[in-house]
Design a protein around this motif. Structure first.
Motif, short mmCIF file in Angstrom:
data_model
loop_
_atom_site.label_atom_id
_atom_site.label_comp_id
_atom_site.label_asym_id
_atom_site.label_seq_id
_atom_site.Cartn_x
_atom_site.Cartn_y
_atom_site.Cartn_z
N ASP A 1 0.79 -1.21 -0.20
CA ASP A 1 0.01 0.08 -0.05
C ASP A 1 1.01 1.21 0.16
OD1 ASP A 1 -2.39 -1.25 0.08
OD2 ASP A 1 -2.46 -1.67 2.25
N ALA A 2 2.12 1.21 -0.43
CA ALA A 2 2.90 2.38 -0.35
C ALA A 2 2.50 3.38 -1.45
CB ALA A 2 4.39 1.94 -0.66
N PRO A 3 2.72 4.48 -1.21
CA PRO A 3 2.48 5.66 -2.27
C PRO A 3 3.41 5.32 -3.36
CG PRO A 3 3.75 6.45 -0.55
CD PRO A 3 3.43 5.05 -0.13
N THR A 4 3.48 6.25 -4.37
CA THR A 4 4.70 6.13 -5.48
C THR A 4 5.09 7.88 -5.69
OG1 THR A 4 5.34 5.21 -7.43
CG2 THR A 4 2.99 6.28 -7.46
N LYS A 5 6.22 7.87 -6.00
CA LYS A 5 6.69 9.00 -6.47
C LYS A 5 6.68 10.15 -5.33
CE LYS A 5 6.55 12.49 -10.14
NZ LYS A 5 5.84 13.38 -11.11
N THR A 6 7.15 9.58 -4.02
CA THR A 6 7.27 10.32 -2.72
C THR A 6 8.50 10.19 -2.14
OG1 THR A 6 4.98 9.83 -2.52
CG2 THR A 6 5.92 10.31 -0.38
N ILE A 7 8.84 11.45 -1.66
CA ILE A 7 10.09 11.29 -0.76
C ILE A 7 9.76 11.28 0.68
CG2 ILE A 7 12.21 12.52 -0.28
CD1 ILE A 7 11.63 13.96 -3.03
N LEU A 8 10.10 10.40 1.21
CA LEU A 8 9.99 10.35 2.85
C LEU A 8 11.07 10.57 3.46
CD1 LEU A 8 7.90 9.69 5.29
CD2 LEU A 8 8.96 7.21 5.16
N ALA A 9 10.83 11.60 4.34
CA ALA A 9 12.17 12.08 5.51
C ALA A 9 11.94 11.39 6.70
CB ALA A 9 12.32 13.66 5.38
N ALA A 10 12.92 10.90 7.26
CA ALA A 10 12.70 10.26 8.41
C ALA A 10 14.21 10.30 9.37
CB ALA A 10 12.61 8.74 8.06
N GLY A 11 13.89 10.42 10.76
CA GLY A 11 15.08 10.41 11.61
C GLY A 11 14.77 10.62 12.98
N ALA A 12 15.34 10.04 13.95
CA ALA A 12 15.21 10.22 15.49
C ALA A 12 13.71 10.06 15.73
CB ALA A 12 15.43 11.72 15.78
N GLY A 13 12.96 9.28 14.96
CA GLY A 13 11.51 8.82 15.14
C GLY A 13 10.58 9.61 14.53
N VAL A 14 11.00 10.97 13.85
CA VAL A 14 10.20 11.74 13.30
C VAL A 14 10.38 11.38 11.61
CG1 VAL A 14 10.09 14.20 12.45
CG2 VAL A 14 10.95 13.44 14.71
N PHE A 15 8.82 11.66 11.07
CA PHE A 15 8.75 11.18 9.56
C PHE A 15 7.86 12.46 9.05
CE2 PHE A 15 9.00 7.27 12.02
CZ PHE A 15 9.67 6.60 11.14
N ALA A 16 8.49 12.57 7.74
CA ALA A 16 7.61 13.76 7.02
C ALA A 16 7.93 13.51 5.44
CB ALA A 16 8.40 15.30 7.29
N VAL A 17 7.02 14.15 4.90
CA VAL A 17 7.15 14.36 3.39
C VAL A 17 7.87 15.55 2.79
CG1 VAL A 17 5.64 14.27 1.21
CG2 VAL A 17 5.31 12.70 2.89
N ALA A 18 8.69 15.18 2.13
CA ALA A 18 9.46 16.43 1.37
C ALA A 18 8.97 16.38 -0.04
CB ALA A 18 10.85 16.22 1.31
N ARG A 19 8.83 17.51 -0.85
CA ARG A 19 8.33 17.48 -2.27
C ARG A 19 8.61 18.71 -2.95
NH1 ARG A 19 1.89 18.33 -0.94
NH2 ARG A 19 2.08 20.68 -0.57
N MET A 20 8.78 18.54 -4.25
CA MET A 20 9.26 19.88 -5.05
C MET A 20 7.65 20.38 -5.46
SD MET A 20 11.86 18.25 -7.52
CE MET A 20 13.47 17.64 -7.02
N GLU A 21 7.75 21.80 -5.39
CA GLU A 21 6.44 22.36 -5.82
C GLU A 21 6.78 23.68 -6.53
OE1 GLU A 21 4.17 22.98 -2.30
OE2 GLU A 21 5.67 24.09 -1.25
#
Length: 306
Positions: free
Chosen positions: A229-249
């Motif tokens: 069920d993963a997305p596609t064309k997505t950047i997942l930033a992760a570290g220290a238990g923190v998760f965020a989506v980074a994107r170009m806009e």
């Protein structure tokens, strides 16, 4: 509902230590058959061989399945041989995590260009070689998950990492295209931008900071991004238990009519051009072209009516 990956086959490059090892153990815990790739061999680097074999033993001792595949991912023929070995052994490849990497940090003015090429070869061409080798197998089976490893250095920049940042930005471009080409084939392609304590970062941070940045804090993100069920064309930033989506806009865009289409007018309009309050996401280069044409046609008509 749990993420069910039982029976799938995953190749993880650079898995002898750090993030690669953490990803391998996390997937193996979920019943994935894991290929532990690392550089080296009996005649070249017994340390890397021992590291990769050690991770495989950890998985096997816990009741899982793992095999060691030693090769340099920047070597196209060696990668082809590795994939052939995996197909001969387990018959398929469901997951590829392009994790192998090196650092050769130095300010750009002092950079040795051969070292620059080496970094690009490992990070970018290593990801290209492995993705290209598994692609036909994923197409044939109608399913695949590929995870690139990018970096905040590639997304935002970092002093002294022109080679690394360029390579890590490039793998995002690779992801973007492969995600588009793989969409109709059941292949999803994403990127992970990890912040973790590894051999590449242990000299840069304080001990208490390193403790928070354990690779194991990132691997849940890797597991999700290669799941059914993963997305596609997505950047997942992760570290220290923190998760965020980074994107170009992009900003919404400002049309300059032909009579005012000058650098000076652009300077006058810069506050509007750079206003990100109405930013848009663009799914392909051609979609951007179509959007620009639509804006130009709309605003040209409005300009003519004034």
């Amino acid at each position: 509902m749990g993420i069910d990956l039982r029976g799938q086959v995953a190749i993880i490059t650079g898995a002898g230590a750090g993030l690669g090892r953490a990803h391998a153990l996390a997937l193996a815990e979920r019943g994935v058959k894991v290929v532990i790739n690392d550089v080296g061999g009996p005649a070249r680097d017994s340390g890397s061989q021992s590291a990769a074999a050690g991770v495989a033993r950890e998985i096997q001792d816990a009741g899982g399945e793992a095999m060691v595949a030693l090769c340099d991912v920047s070597d196209e023929q060696a990668v082809a041989g590795m994939i052939a070995q995996v197909i001969d052994t387990w018959g398929r490849v469901d997951i590829l995590i392009n994790n192998a990497g090196i650092l050769r940090d130095k300010s750009f003015a002092k950079s040795d260009l051969q070292a620059f090429r080496t970094v690009v070869d490992v990070h970018l061409m290593g990801s290209v070689n492995c993705s290209h080798a598994v692609w036909p197998h994923m197409v044939k089976q109608g399913y695949g998950r590929i995870l690139m490893t990018t970096s905040a250095s590639g997304i935002y920049g970092n002093f002294g990492q022109a080679n690394y940042g360029a390579a890590k930005s490039a793998v995002v471009g690779l992801m973007n295209v492969l995600a588009i080409e793989g969409e109709s084939k059941g292949i999803r392609v994403n990127s992970l931008a990890p912040t973790a304590a590894t051999q590449m970062t242990e000299d840069l941070l304080e001990p208490q900071e390193l403790a928070r940045l354990a690779p194991e804090a990132v691997s849940p993100g890797a597991v999700f991004m290669v799941s059914p069920d993963a997305p596609t064309k997505t950047i997942l930033a992760a570290g220290a238990g923190v998760f965020a989506v980074a994107r170009m806009e992009e900003s919404a865009g400002v049309y300059l009519p032909e009579g005012k289409r000058t650098a000076e007018q652009l300077a006058l309009e810069w506050s509007r051009v750079s206003d990100m309050s109405g930013s848009v996401l663009t799914h392909s280069a051609f979609e951007q072209t179509r959007r620009y044409i639509a804006i130009a046609q709309r605003d040209a008509v409005a300009e003519a009516e004034l």
